[in-house]
Write an enzyme that holds these catalytic residues in place. Structure first.
Site, mmCIF file in Angstrom:
data_model
loop_
_atom_site.group_PDB
_atom_site.id
_atom_site.type_symbol
_atom_site.label_atom_id
_atom_site.label_comp_id
_atom_site.label_asym_id
_atom_site.label_seq_id
_atom_site.Cartn_x
_atom_site.Cartn_y
_atom_site.Cartn_z
ATOM 1 N N ASN A 71 6.265 -6.685 5.833
ATOM 2 C CA ASN A 71 5.281 -7.526 5.150
ATOM 3 C C ASN A 71 4.757 -6.873 3.873
ATOM 4 O O ASN A 71 4.385 -7.558 2.925
ATOM 5 C CB ASN A 71 4.123 -7.883 6.082
ATOM 6 C CG ASN A 71 3.505 -6.680 6.741
ATOM 7 O OD1 ASN A 71 4.209 -5.918 7.407
ATOM 8 N ND2 ASN A 71 2.209 -6.484 6.563
ATOM 9 N N TYR B 269 3.551 0.688 0.552
ATOM 10 C CA TYR B 269 2.185 0.160 0.662
ATOM 11 C C TYR B 269 1.521 0.022 -0.712
ATOM 12 O O TYR B 269 0.298 0.112 -0.832
ATOM 13 C CB TYR B 269 1.316 1.003 1.612
ATOM 14 C CG TYR B 269 1.717 0.808 3.061
ATOM 15 C CD1 TYR B 269 2.858 1.393 3.559
ATOM 16 C CD2 TYR B 269 0.960 -0.011 3.902
ATOM 17 C CE1 TYR B 269 3.255 1.183 4.877
ATOM 18 C CE2 TYR B 269 1.356 -0.222 5.219
ATOM 19 C CZ TYR B 269 2.503 0.377 5.694
ATOM 20 O OH TYR B 269 2.888 0.163 6.977
ATOM 21 N N ASP C 244 8.219 -1.740 5.668
ATOM 22 C CA ASP C 244 6.957 -1.272 5.082
ATOM 23 C C ASP C 244 7.167 0.111 4.472
ATOM 24 O O ASP C 244 7.069 1.132 5.154
ATOM 25 C CB ASP C 244 5.813 -1.260 6.109
ATOM 26 C CG ASP C 244 5.238 -2.656 6.335
ATOM 27 O OD1 ASP C 244 5.704 -3.602 5.694
ATOM 28 O OD2 ASP C 244 4.322 -2.776 7.172
ATOM 29 N N HIS D 275 -1.346 -6.809 15.891
ATOM 30 C CA HIS D 275 -0.184 -7.694 15.700
ATOM 31 C C HIS D 275 0.328 -8.300 17.004
ATOM 32 O O HIS D 275 1.489 -8.689 17.106
ATOM 33 C CB HIS D 275 0.959 -6.962 14.985
ATOM 34 C CG HIS D 275 0.566 -6.356 13.673
ATOM 35 N ND1 HIS D 275 0.010 -7.097 12.659
ATOM 36 C CD2 HIS D 275 0.626 -5.077 13.219
ATOM 37 C CE1 HIS D 275 -0.248 -6.307 11.618
ATOM 38 N NE2 HIS D 275 0.102 -5.075 11.950
ATOM 39 N N HIS E 54 5.907 -2.197 12.089
ATOM 40 C CA HIS E 54 4.749 -3.061 11.891
ATOM 41 C C HIS E 54 3.517 -2.585 12.664
ATOM 42 O O HIS E 54 2.444 -2.449 12.082
ATOM 43 C CB HIS E 54 5.103 -4.503 12.266
ATOM 44 C CG HIS E 54 4.170 -5.524 11.720
ATOM 45 N ND1 HIS E 54 3.622 -5.452 10.459
ATOM 46 C CD2 HIS E 54 3.702 -6.693 12.257
ATOM 47 C CE1 HIS E 54 2.857 -6.507 10.247
ATOM 48 N NE2 HIS E 54 2.881 -7.274 11.314
ATOM 49 N N VAL E 55 3.654 -2.356 13.951
ATOM 50 C CA VAL E 55 2.546 -1.811 14.739
ATOM 51 C C VAL E 55 2.558 -0.289 14.533
ATOM 52 O O VAL E 55 3.587 0.352 14.753
ATOM 53 C CB VAL E 55 2.712 -2.149 16.238
ATOM 54 C CG1 VAL E 55 1.571 -1.543 17.044
ATOM 55 C CG2 VAL E 55 2.791 -3.650 16.423
ATOM 56 N N ASP F 151 7.150 2.172 8.488
ATOM 57 C CA ASP F 151 5.755 2.088 8.040
ATOM 58 C C ASP F 151 5.269 3.429 7.506
ATOM 59 O O ASP F 151 4.190 3.893 7.873
ATOM 60 C CB ASP F 151 4.861 1.606 9.193
ATOM 61 C CG ASP F 151 5.310 0.264 9.744
ATOM 62 O OD1 ASP F 151 6.376 0.211 10.383
ATOM 63 O OD2 ASP F 151 4.614 -0.728 9.549
HETATM 64 FE FE FE2 Z 1 3.954 -4.207 8.679
#
Ligand code: FE2
Length: 436
Positions: free
Chosen positions: A201, A167, A164, A296, A323-324, A135
């Site tokens: 995502n 972005y 991720d 999440h 994700h987190v 991320d």
């Molecule tokens: Fe994510």
């Protein structure tokens, strides 16, 4: 005042700035990843903006010095009102293990030279060090994370990237220029050591309102993976061997239920792992199965319900996810006893089960996930909402050391660490994790 001189100078400066900032071949950027299953192949990818130039990579080992050529190809894609540069991919195969190679891309006066090191050949007691980043995005904090990783004396040799990336979809119309700026930002590491990609995502880029209904379009054009070498039918899930580790990459945002290609592939893949050759079995995905943050919370339940039994059965050592936007390390934990009617739905500490590590704390534009569920569940060993990165140091077939570094520390002070004992090669009576 010589106004003509001033005007000429200003125009010259503007032109000079335009030449370096608006692209051209000088703004190409490079990234590498593993290019085969067993570790002695590399995919070199680079983007040129104005002209395709050459698809060839020139490379040579520091031991032999013999110049060799590998031929690649290039692709382009359009996304809404954006047209990509020429995205070159070239797979170099049959390299020597444990060897430093130089490589050159580009033509004429525009060549750029980099280097990488191949891993040692797989074997049970081969030490190896992975970096863990997720991320990341492209903010001030992203830069701190990457700088902290680069300056860490633990010296990660390969990054396991938990999804991720840029972005870009956070910007108007999924501004794909952000994919290019992320490529330039990360080049300083990923041109020299492979980053093993998993998709998150923010890689989906599904935007039918922009006429872009094909999921993962920018990611799959830009970041290739060696999926065919592990009999996968999708670049989003695949496996690699690297030194003493067997790494399985899964896609949280692809179909993963019982009769899906990803699940068929995983069920066939896990029994193939030879733990005497690659004792450390590591799974990388984006959405965590165990997560005690509010952000999440329980999003990973579908995947956990479907796949946790397999991960426990095949004694996976560590499951890394992102994700987190925070850090969390679990105890070795299992929650596979529940069958709807038996009420056994509480996660149990189980020394033969995987440890789950959330490392989605790269520092992206969305900020930290500060809210935690309370009380901290028993299975959660350590959690903290700070940006940072991780290092997994595999020592031998039985011992590996995990450490997490938060960005606000200088001099790579460890913020959390634990010794991990191999699930397959250790008696279940012994504790498989010891905080260090
Ligand atoms: Fe994510």
């Amino acid at each position: 005042m010589r106004w003509d001189f001033v005007v000429v100078t200003v125009v010259g400066l503007v032109l000079s700035f335009a030449e370096t900032s608006s692209g051209g071949i000088t703004s190409s950027y490079v990234h590498i990843t593993q290019g085969d299953h067993k570790g002695n192949g590399v995919i070199v990818s680079w983007v040129t903006t104005d002209e395709p130039g050459s698809d060839t990579v020139l490379y040579w080992s520091e031991t032999s010095g013999v110049r060799l050529l590998a031929e690649g190809f290039h692709v382009r894609y359009k996304y809404y009102n954006y047209t990509s540069g020429y995205i070159h991919h070239c797979t170099i195969k049959n390299l020597e293990f444990d060897t430093r190679y130089n490589y050159v891309v580009g033509i004429g006066n525009t060549t750029r030279k980099f280097w990488f090191e191949t891993p040692p050949k797989s074997g049970p007691d081969v030490p190896y060090t992975f970096g863990l980043i997720g991320d990341l995005g492209q903010t001030y904090d992203s830069n701190r994370t990457l700088t902290s990783y680069e300056s860490n004396p633990a010296k990660g040799k390969t990054v396991l990237y938990v999804g991720d990336l840029s972005y870009a979809d956070h910007y108007p119309d999924h501004n794909n220029v952000r994919w290019d700026t992320w490529g330039r930002f990360t080049e300083r590491s990923v041109a020299y050591q492979p980053w093993i990609w998993s998709a998150g995502n923010h890689e989906v880029d599904w935007a039918p309102q922009l006429g872009e209904p094909k999921p993962f379009k920018p990611f799959t054009h830009r970041y290739h993976t060696p999926y065919k070498a592990s009999n996968s039918t999708s670049p989003l899930w695949y496996s690699i061997k690297r030194a003493s580790a067997y790494v399985i990459v899964l896609s949280t945002y692809s179909a993963l239920g019982k009769y899906t290609p990803q699940n068929f592939w995983l069920e066939e893949e896990l029994p193939k792992v030879d733990r005497n050759e690659t004792p450390w079995l590591i799974v990388v995905m984006h959405g965590p199965m165990y997560n005690s943050y509010v952000s999440h919370y329980m999003e990973g339940e579908t995947m956990r319900a479907l796949h946790e039994k397999l991960l426990v059965q095949y004694k996976v050592d560590i499951v890394f996810a992102g994700h987190v936007h925070a850090y969390e390390r679990s105890e070795p934990v299992s929650n596979i006893a529940y069958n709807i009617t038996n009420k056994e739905c509480t996660p149990k500490i189980d020394q033969t089960a995987p440890v789950y590590i959330t490392i989605g704390d790269g520092g992206n534009i969305e900020g930290l996930a500060k809210n935690m569920t309370e009380p901290q569940p028993n299975y959660s060993a350590f959690r903290e909402a700070s940006f940072g990165h991780g290092i997994l140091k595999i020592k031998n077939m039985t011992h590996a050391h995990w450490s997490w570094y938060r960005n606000q520390e200088v001099n790579s002070v460890t913020a959390d660490s634990a010794w991990l004992f191999n699930r397959y090669h250790i008696s279940s009576k012994e504790s498989s994790v010891v905080a260090s």
